[in-house]
Design a protein around this motif. Sequence first.
Motif, PDB file in Angstrom:
ATOM      1  N   GLN A  15      39.996  43.805 -17.283  1.00 41.52           N
ATOM      2  CA  GLN A  15      40.500  43.449 -15.955  1.00 41.52           C
ATOM      3  C   GLN A  15      40.362  41.953 -15.748  1.00 41.52           C
ATOM      4  O   GLN A  15      39.274  41.389 -15.874  1.00 41.52           O
ATOM      5  CB  GLN A  15      39.742  44.206 -14.862  1.00 41.52           C
ATOM      6  CG  GLN A  15      40.101  45.671 -14.771  1.00 41.52           C
ATOM      7  CD  GLN A  15      39.381  46.358 -13.633  1.00 41.52           C
ATOM      8  OE1 GLN A  15      38.252  46.025 -13.327  1.00 41.52           O
ATOM      9  NE2 GLN A  15      40.036  47.337 -13.021  1.00 41.52           N
ATOM     10  N   ARG A  64      42.533  37.901 -11.725  1.00 44.84           N
ATOM     11  CA  ARG A  64      43.693  38.071 -10.844  1.00 44.84           C
ATOM     12  C   ARG A  64      44.228  39.492 -11.042  1.00 44.84           C
ATOM     13  O   ARG A  64      45.021  39.749 -11.934  1.00 44.84           O
ATOM     14  CB  ARG A  64      44.776  37.047 -11.172  1.00 44.84           C
ATOM     15  CG  ARG A  64      44.378  35.611 -10.881  1.00 44.84           C
ATOM     16  CD  ARG A  64      45.537  34.680 -11.144  1.00 44.84           C
ATOM     17  NE  ARG A  64      46.667  35.015 -10.290  1.00 44.84           N
ATOM     18  CZ  ARG A  64      47.884  34.470 -10.424  1.00 44.84           C
ATOM     19  NH1 ARG A  64      48.110  33.577 -11.384  1.00 44.84           N
ATOM     20  NH2 ARG A  64      48.867  34.830  -9.621  1.00 44.84           N
ATOM     21  N   SER A  65      43.732  40.364 -10.228  1.00 47.26           N
ATOM     22  CA  SER A  65      44.130  41.763 -10.354  1.00 47.26           C
ATOM     23  C   SER A  65      45.577  41.923  -9.913  1.00 47.26           C
ATOM     24  O   SER A  65      46.037  41.248  -8.997  1.00 47.26           O
ATOM     25  CB  SER A  65      43.216  42.649  -9.495  1.00 47.26           C
ATOM     26  OG  SER A  65      41.877  42.531  -9.930  1.00 47.26           O
ATOM     27  N   PRO A  66      46.322  42.839 -10.555  1.00 48.49           N
ATOM     28  CA  PRO A  66      47.710  43.065 -10.139  1.00 48.49           C
ATOM     29  C   PRO A  66      47.765  43.668  -8.742  1.00 48.49           C
ATOM     30  O   PRO A  66      46.810  44.290  -8.269  1.00 48.49           O
ATOM     31  CB  PRO A  66      48.230  44.051 -11.198  1.00 48.49           C
ATOM     32  CG  PRO A  66      47.004  44.755 -11.697  1.00 48.49           C
ATOM     33  CD  PRO A  66      45.908  43.726 -11.652  1.00 48.49           C
ATOM     34  N   LYS A 123      49.431  46.115  -7.891  1.00 44.38           N
ATOM     35  CA  LYS A 123      49.355  47.561  -8.017  1.00 44.38           C
ATOM     36  C   LYS A 123      49.344  47.932  -9.488  1.00 44.38           C
ATOM     37  O   LYS A 123      49.740  47.143 -10.352  1.00 44.38           O
ATOM     38  CB  LYS A 123      50.526  48.238  -7.306  1.00 44.38           C
ATOM     39  CG  LYS A 123      51.905  47.885  -7.841  1.00 44.38           C
ATOM     40  CD  LYS A 123      52.987  48.614  -7.041  1.00 44.38           C
ATOM     41  CE  LYS A 123      54.383  48.212  -7.524  1.00 44.38           C
ATOM     42  NZ  LYS A 123      55.434  48.908  -6.747  1.00 44.38           N
ATOM     43  N   ASP A 124      48.848  49.125  -9.765  1.00 43.78           N
ATOM     44  CA  ASP A 124      48.874  49.679 -11.113  1.00 43.78           C
ATOM     45  C   ASP A 124      50.087  50.600 -11.241  1.00 43.78           C
ATOM     46  O   ASP A 124      50.365  51.402 -10.338  1.00 43.78           O
ATOM     47  CB  ASP A 124      47.602  50.479 -11.396  1.00 43.78           C
ATOM     48  CG  ASP A 124      46.399  49.563 -11.605  1.00 43.78           C
ATOM     49  OD1 ASP A 124      46.605  48.377 -11.917  1.00 43.78           O
ATOM     50  OD2 ASP A 124      45.259  50.039 -11.447  1.00 43.78           O
ATOM     51  N   ASN A 138      51.208  48.975 -16.665  1.00 43.11           N
ATOM     52  CA  ASN A 138      51.327  47.582 -16.215  1.00 43.11           C
ATOM     53  C   ASN A 138      51.997  46.695 -17.277  1.00 43.11           C
ATOM     54  O   ASN A 138      51.561  45.573 -17.552  1.00 43.11           O
ATOM     55  CB  ASN A 138      49.955  47.013 -15.841  1.00 43.11           C
ATOM     56  CG  ASN A 138      49.399  47.630 -14.580  1.00 43.11           C
ATOM     57  OD1 ASN A 138      50.106  48.313 -13.846  1.00 43.11           O
ATOM     58  ND2 ASN A 138      48.119  47.410 -14.321  1.00 43.11           N
TER      59      ASN A 138
END
Length: 1307
Positions: A198, A201-203, A205-206, A338
């Motif tokens: 991870q 910068r998390s997306p 949404k998955d 993703n």
Amino acid sequence: MRSVPGAVLGALVLLSLQSWGSATAGDTDGCDQPLASTLPASSFSGSSELSRSHSPEFARLNRRDGAGGWTPRVSSRGQWLQLDLGDRVSVTAVATQGGYGSSDWVTGYLLMFSDSSRNWKVYRREESIAGFPGNTNADSVVRHQLQPPVEARYLRFLPSAWNPDGRIGMRVEVYGCPFRSEVIDFDGKSSLLYRFVQSTRSPAKDIISLKFKTMQSYGLLFHRRGRNGDCITLELVKGRLLLFFNSGTTAPSPSGPGVVALGSLLDDQHWHSVLFEHAHQHVTLSVDQHSRQFQARAQLSHLDLDPEISFGGILAPGKSVTLQRKHFDGCLENINFNGEDIIDLAKKHRPQILIRGNASFSCSEPQPVPVTFPSAGSHLVLPGTAAQDGVSISFQFRTWNQAGLLLSSWPPRGSTGFLLTLRDGALRLGLSPPPGQARSDITAGAGLNDGQWHSVSLTAQRNQLSVVVDQAGASVVHAELPLETHTGSAYHFGGCLPPSSGSECKASPAGFQGCLRLISINAQEVDLISVQRGVFGNFSGLDIDSCGILDRCLPNHCEHGGRCSQTWTAFYCNCTSTGYTGATCHHPLYEQSCEAYKHRGKSSGRYYIDPDGSGPLQPFPAFCNMTDIPWTVMQHNGSGLTRVKGADQENLHRAVFQYEASLEHLLAAIARAGHCQQQLEFHCRRSRLRDSRDGTPLSWWVGSTHEIRTYWAGSVPEAQMCACGLAGNCVDSQYHCNCYADQDEWTNDTGVLSYKEHLPVTRIVVTDTARPSSAVAYKLGPLLCQGDRSFWNSASFHTETSYLHFPTLHAELSADVSFFFKTRASSGVFLENLGITDFISLELRSPVEVAFSFDVGNGPCEVTVQSPAPLNDDRWHLVRAERNAKEAWLQVDLLPPGTHAAPEDGHVRLQLNSQLFVGGTATKQRGFQGCIRSLQLNGKALDLEERAQVTPGVEPGCPGHCSTYGSLCHHGGRCQERPRGFSCDCELSAFSGPFCTQEISAHFGAGSSVTYNFHEFYPLSTNSSPHAASFHGDMVLAREMITFSFQTLQTPSLLLYVDSFYNEYLSVILAKNGSLQIRYKLDLHQDPDVFNFNFKNMADGHLHHMKINREEGVVFVEVDQKARSQVSLSSGTEFNAVKSLVLGKILEPGGHVDEDTKQAGARGFSGCLSALQFERAAPLKAALHPGRSGRASVRGPVASSECGAGPGGGAARERTHARAERPGVVEEGRPMAGETHGHSALIGGVVAVAIFVLLCVTAVAICLYRQRSSYPTTELDGPGKQGSSVAVPRCELGGPDAVGGDQQAGF
């Protein structure tokens, strides 16, 4: 509010069905290459060929090779042309031609697809349309886009109709592009784990996308763990995809409250697309063309999940797995997370991938050959095989039907056969003994018509027959005679009955409809392809190598929570307890407003209100107060007086009001209403609404828009003040609210909040009661809404070319229209909306016929209703029409509705694109001339009046309602026209209420008297009323009608006495024995006529109804609408110069009255009198309702009562809104307005006032005592009570201003 620990879903916010072709197949732009023209000849095959020059290889589009196309040997259903595209490709379109230069072409065909040239599946449009239109000649090309596209290697064209003057002839082309496929095959024991890093910068949404195919009805697709053992699991259960959001300590249940189910019959060994999107708590799951959106609970945001996902099974190295799930057995394709290609990573043995078990990167293709029995007459006959010791038969089946003949065996004479049938969802095995022998039956299994595959194993040995269902225990039946199992026996599957003669079977009307597969006889699997080719056995009406079962409940066309059930050919909706009715539970059972209930003649009471009709909102309960313009009363949980102390800026007092309906329901009701209001009492002592230094609000309320409101009752939003500020009478003139002044004594700001866009009040916040002696008490009344703006919204159409236009009607799957119309024209179009080919129209076709026409792609359809009487009678008529996936329906007024059933597998979506025309058509022809009112489309009202104001030839509004609704005015009430509706004038009726149906009743105490003077009602100088002459002093009365009801235990009693200026009179009394006596004296010089009616003792405490009708010398008497009598007068036939009518005690009887009447008049009447009508006069109404001068005077205790309503009759009126008429007690000595006062009246008035004051003091004392004893538990004193709202005992101290500065002890 119900709380479920560990619940999966916070709230289900949206359920929708939508097209998802682009999501599953990718962008189809550029995917339009011709694919068949480059195939070798070996890629074309067919069921047969007429000749070598008509072989399938000549079936290329626009080619003239051979005979110019493919033609089978016999033109019949079941012939097919097959293409092998070499590999799986994405097919986006198909095109067809007929045979070149011939009369051979196909006018309709089916398209089937497969990956292995086995187990074919029909391509369907709109989820139900199986076929495509073909050609109309031999050479033109007809092309069809496939929405959505299909990925397959093999295609089959199956002609279903062709030129009747020729043969089947086809040339075809297929358009598409290559399809990239990465697959992994799981064997039911293997799994794959994908681990990822991870990033910071998390997306947003998955996204997980994949395709799968399997023959198994159970298996895990993917699993992802989260914090505290929470997890997300997507699993195949009984052929449906179930998404579980569950706690790690709770075993998921398929029927649990937090499970989302989607798809059906997914275990068909065909590819199905899955898309899973997870953004914080927002989740979207899509399967093929169906999607559901919902919200997960807060702990299951996509940011709270572990960076690893298991596919095919739960794989968690180093972690305990508490939930054991069944592994997936089948193929997954193009797994993407993703943007990462998971299968490609696995092929390259990347470290992020861990595989356990035997998983391969090629998809094995099981070769089951299903067979479909599409009709009750479909059957399959298979020969028996040699067996040493009996026979065994096994197979699997799936169906939706509860009943059907599955398998039978017919032995020679003298032997015993058997029948295996499906009945009520269970298998019933019965023996067919010879004549004279008793029949034996056994039952096995239950609920087998659920669409799932079920296995059956049947064994016959000697005289014993057993059956096993789904590997459960065997059920056994014994036969008296040996079972016939020799090799010559034949086994009949489906609807095949013993023939009367010959060897061919006879079709059964109750045969099996469904699918079979894996048929084995004596452990040898039957080769159904050989049966199809005619090698052995025979069949009729079968589709071999395909299972054509459909889930007709997906999508679920049953609306509003209706429960869907189905058979092989149709679906049905159970609308019980939904509040709706109709074929799809679309039509509301309840009215949209109290106004609508009123005009159905309903009285005050609680009703279910459905504010958006057929829209998504469910009905809710409310009280309807049927005043002239009805009020809808919506209660909440905080109706009592609430006292607040100890609240400050840090420890706020918050009161949250929960209404008996949701906020959505309330807003819908408010939007329909003409006016809404809410009473708010706010009492304060040393507590301020606003800080005088900087104007900061210290108390406020919140309404429907969730914004803080600082204006108070009686004011308007712009003023930001209270009612006293607008009136200029606040206790301190320098402030605009009484509670701005920070007074040491109790004061209040009380009134009505009436800006309906801000209602209802949902919260009240108080922050200034922490100082010494500081306190607040408030009380919020129910939400009251009056009228219905749409019910009388109307427009008048004056010319045939005039119309109103509105936006396009969007109602693809279901549409309903309702409106009122009135006209003198013989025909005209009410409304019309057009599409490219689809349309919908409603019209008055003739004076006695209304027609509802539409086309959704199946050809024009029409429903009509014939009226026995002309509809162009200038009266309002109600039209209601509905179209849904099941049927079309039309009703006019209360006439029997007309219906038209929709085709089982036809088009269901109504595609419109023009404007909606109301009152006319786009061509300005056949327009409607007349009035249309209350037009609703799918429960939404169209504002006809607003649009009519700017449209030539159309006028807003429409007069003339009494011709239709005048019959609602009862008991002599007169209908009066109003601009928006009508009202009933009850002035000359003994009844009141909106329809003159509420009886005016009075309770008479001992010695009380009411005198009604006719000469004051109709003075000699007045001649304004046509009825005045009936009571003129110089005129005679040759007839009169008297009706009333009474209830008493007193004898003797005077019920009624009418006197004249000439000493003539009429008296109605109860004698000492309770019998009825009527005396007429119409001649001064003769004794009165006395009539005794010994019906029964009428002084029995029950309510009795009287009707006296005199026609000159004949008197008709009716008691309780049953006992009737007729008598004749001898004293005269004319009643001269009627003066007055007396009820109760006769104060001045005079010497001309007979002795019995004097005695009864001296005692008067004690009890109830109700609904008294003397011709056009209503004496009780004049006595009890003030404001009508010069007609009635009252002596003694006479009080308004509901005794005339009968048992329970006043229940509805007890809760009516204060705007309704509420007659009070008329106290002793108080004459009505206009009556001449005497000293006795003055003394009586003083006594009455003294009694009233004494009663008020007593009530206040009781209230103070109760409050004082309750205060320790009702005050809110600091942080411990923050956010709570506790109601003190309900003690009404008067009107809005009852609590003044000198009444501080009251709080």
